[in-house]
Design a protein around this motif. Structure first.
Motif, short mmCIF file in Angstrom:
data_model
loop_
_atom_site.label_atom_id
_atom_site.label_comp_id
_atom_site.label_asym_id
_atom_site.label_seq_id
_atom_site.Cartn_x
_atom_site.Cartn_y
_atom_site.Cartn_z
N ARG A 102 0.82 -1.22 0.00
CA ARG A 102 0.00 0.00 0.00
C ARG A 102 0.85 1.27 0.00
O ARG A 102 0.43 2.32 0.46
N GLY A 103 2.06 1.15 -0.51
CA GLY A 103 2.92 2.32 -0.61
C GLY A 103 3.32 2.90 0.72
O GLY A 103 3.53 4.11 0.85
N MET A 104 3.47 2.04 1.73
CA MET A 104 3.72 2.53 3.08
C MET A 104 5.11 3.09 3.29
O MET A 104 5.35 3.81 4.26
N LYS A 105 6.04 2.78 2.40
CA LYS A 105 7.43 3.19 2.59
C LYS A 105 7.78 4.31 1.62
O LYS A 105 7.82 4.12 0.42
N ILE A 106 8.05 5.50 2.16
CA ILE A 106 8.42 6.66 1.34
C ILE A 106 9.94 6.69 1.29
O ILE A 106 10.58 7.24 2.18
N ASP A 107 10.51 6.09 0.26
CA ASP A 107 11.95 5.85 0.32
C ASP A 107 12.80 6.76 -0.56
O ASP A 107 14.01 6.80 -0.40
N VAL A 108 12.20 7.48 -1.48
CA VAL A 108 12.96 8.40 -2.31
C VAL A 108 12.19 9.72 -2.41
O VAL A 108 10.99 9.70 -2.67
N TRP A 109 12.90 10.83 -2.21
CA TRP A 109 12.30 12.16 -2.25
C TRP A 109 13.01 13.01 -3.31
O TRP A 109 14.23 12.90 -3.48
N GLY A 110 12.25 13.89 -3.94
CA GLY A 110 12.87 14.93 -4.72
C GLY A 110 13.44 16.00 -3.80
O GLY A 110 13.25 15.93 -2.58
N GLN A 111 14.14 16.95 -4.36
CA GLN A 111 14.76 17.99 -3.53
C GLN A 111 13.75 19.00 -3.01
O GLN A 111 14.03 19.72 -2.05
N GLN B 37 14.70 11.69 8.97
CA GLN B 37 15.59 12.75 9.43
C GLN B 37 15.56 13.88 8.41
O GLN B 37 15.64 13.61 7.20
N GLN B 38 15.46 15.12 8.88
CA GLN B 38 15.49 16.25 7.96
C GLN B 38 16.45 17.32 8.46
O GLN B 38 16.41 17.70 9.63
N LYS B 39 17.28 17.79 7.56
CA LYS B 39 18.18 18.91 7.86
C LYS B 39 17.67 20.14 7.11
O LYS B 39 16.97 20.01 6.10
N PRO B 40 18.01 21.34 7.60
CA PRO B 40 17.46 22.57 7.00
C PRO B 40 17.70 22.66 5.50
O PRO B 40 18.80 22.44 5.01
N GLY B 41 16.63 22.97 4.78
CA GLY B 41 16.72 23.14 3.34
C GLY B 41 16.81 21.86 2.54
O GLY B 41 16.99 21.92 1.31
N LYS B 42 16.68 20.73 3.21
CA LYS B 42 16.79 19.44 2.53
C LYS B 42 15.49 18.66 2.65
O LYS B 42 14.66 18.93 3.52
N ALA B 43 15.34 17.67 1.79
CA ALA B 43 14.21 16.76 1.89
C ALA B 43 14.42 15.80 3.05
O ALA B 43 15.55 15.49 3.42
N PRO B 44 13.34 15.32 3.64
CA PRO B 44 13.47 14.27 4.64
C PRO B 44 14.16 13.04 4.06
O PRO B 44 14.05 12.75 2.87
#
Lengths: 119, 107
Positions: A102-111, B37-44
């Motif tokens: 169910r997509g429970m793991k948010i493993d990659v984020w954009g900036q 974990q999140q640092k200022p100006g960065k994505a978690p």
């Protein structure tokens, strides 16, 4: 290595539509959920919803009347539209990959893409 | 929506310390709990998923535990790069919801 990159206007006028696109590089978009999350200044992180690579969508109930998401597997990208924006929609918007059951793991984020709503 | 709370909201620590952050859910989220974990100006950055599973590449000084409504993130032998804000997040119920965050800074 998988990378996500948001793009779109950084300034949107009140009552108009916020549009963002996330380009996925390093891996095919197939097989995962692709989501949008925002972080308003001074307020908690908010999950907006996600889209499965086949096109099925699930949205946060609080936003479902204003949000649409789409995916383009041929271009390896997915998009967010949020209509009728107000100052409360001012935030940094992140595109993310969600995997697992169910997509429970948010493993990659954009900036992240900062978006301000102006009156 | 499932409400997530964290305590403390902030804490001061020193290099080498062991610290713990707790996260409570307003209803059961089974083990569908992650820590970021999140640092200022960065994505978690994902540290822990499924309550206790260490994300690939994350140092073993980070650990998680708990189930249902009560969860803990523990960091042993605190390092300079660990000073940041930590969030919990549940992925069990739609909408997925986040805790308000715990700021860890230098004592």
């Amino acid at each position: 290595q998988l990378r996500l990159q948001e793009s779109g206007p950084g300034l949107v006028k009140s009552s108009e539509t916020l549009s963002l696109t996330c380009e996925v590089s390093g891996d095919p978009i197939n097989g995962f959920f692709w989501g949008w999350i925002r972080q308003p200044p001074g307020r908690p992180i908010e999950w907006l919803g996600y889209i499965y690579y086949k096109g099925d969508t699930t949205f946060s109930p609080s936003l479902k009347d204003r949000v649409t998401m789409s995916v383009d597997t041929s271009r390896n990208q997915f998009s967010l539209k949020l209509k009728s924006v107000t100052s409360a929609d001012t935030a940094t918007y992140f595109c993310v990959r969600q995997s697992g059951f169910r997509g429970m793991k948010i493993d990659v984020w954009g900036q992240g893409a900062p978006v301000s709503v102006s009156s | 929506d499932v409400q997530m709370t964290q305590s403390p909201s902030s804490l001061s620590a020193s290099i080498g310390d062991t610290i713990s952050i707790t996260c409570r859910a307003s209803e059961s989220v089974s083990s569908y709990l992650s820590w970021f974990q999140q640092k200022p100006g960065k994505a978690p950055k994902l540290l822990i998923f499924a309550s206790s599973a260490l994300q690939s590449g994350v140092p073993s000084r980070f650990s998680g535990s708990g189930s249902e409504t009560f969860f803990t993130l523990t960091i042993t032998n605190l390092q300079p790069e660990d000073f940041a804000t930590y969030f919990c997040q549940q992925g069990f119920t739609i909408p997925h919801t986040f805790g308000p965050g715990t700021l860890v800074d230098f004592k």
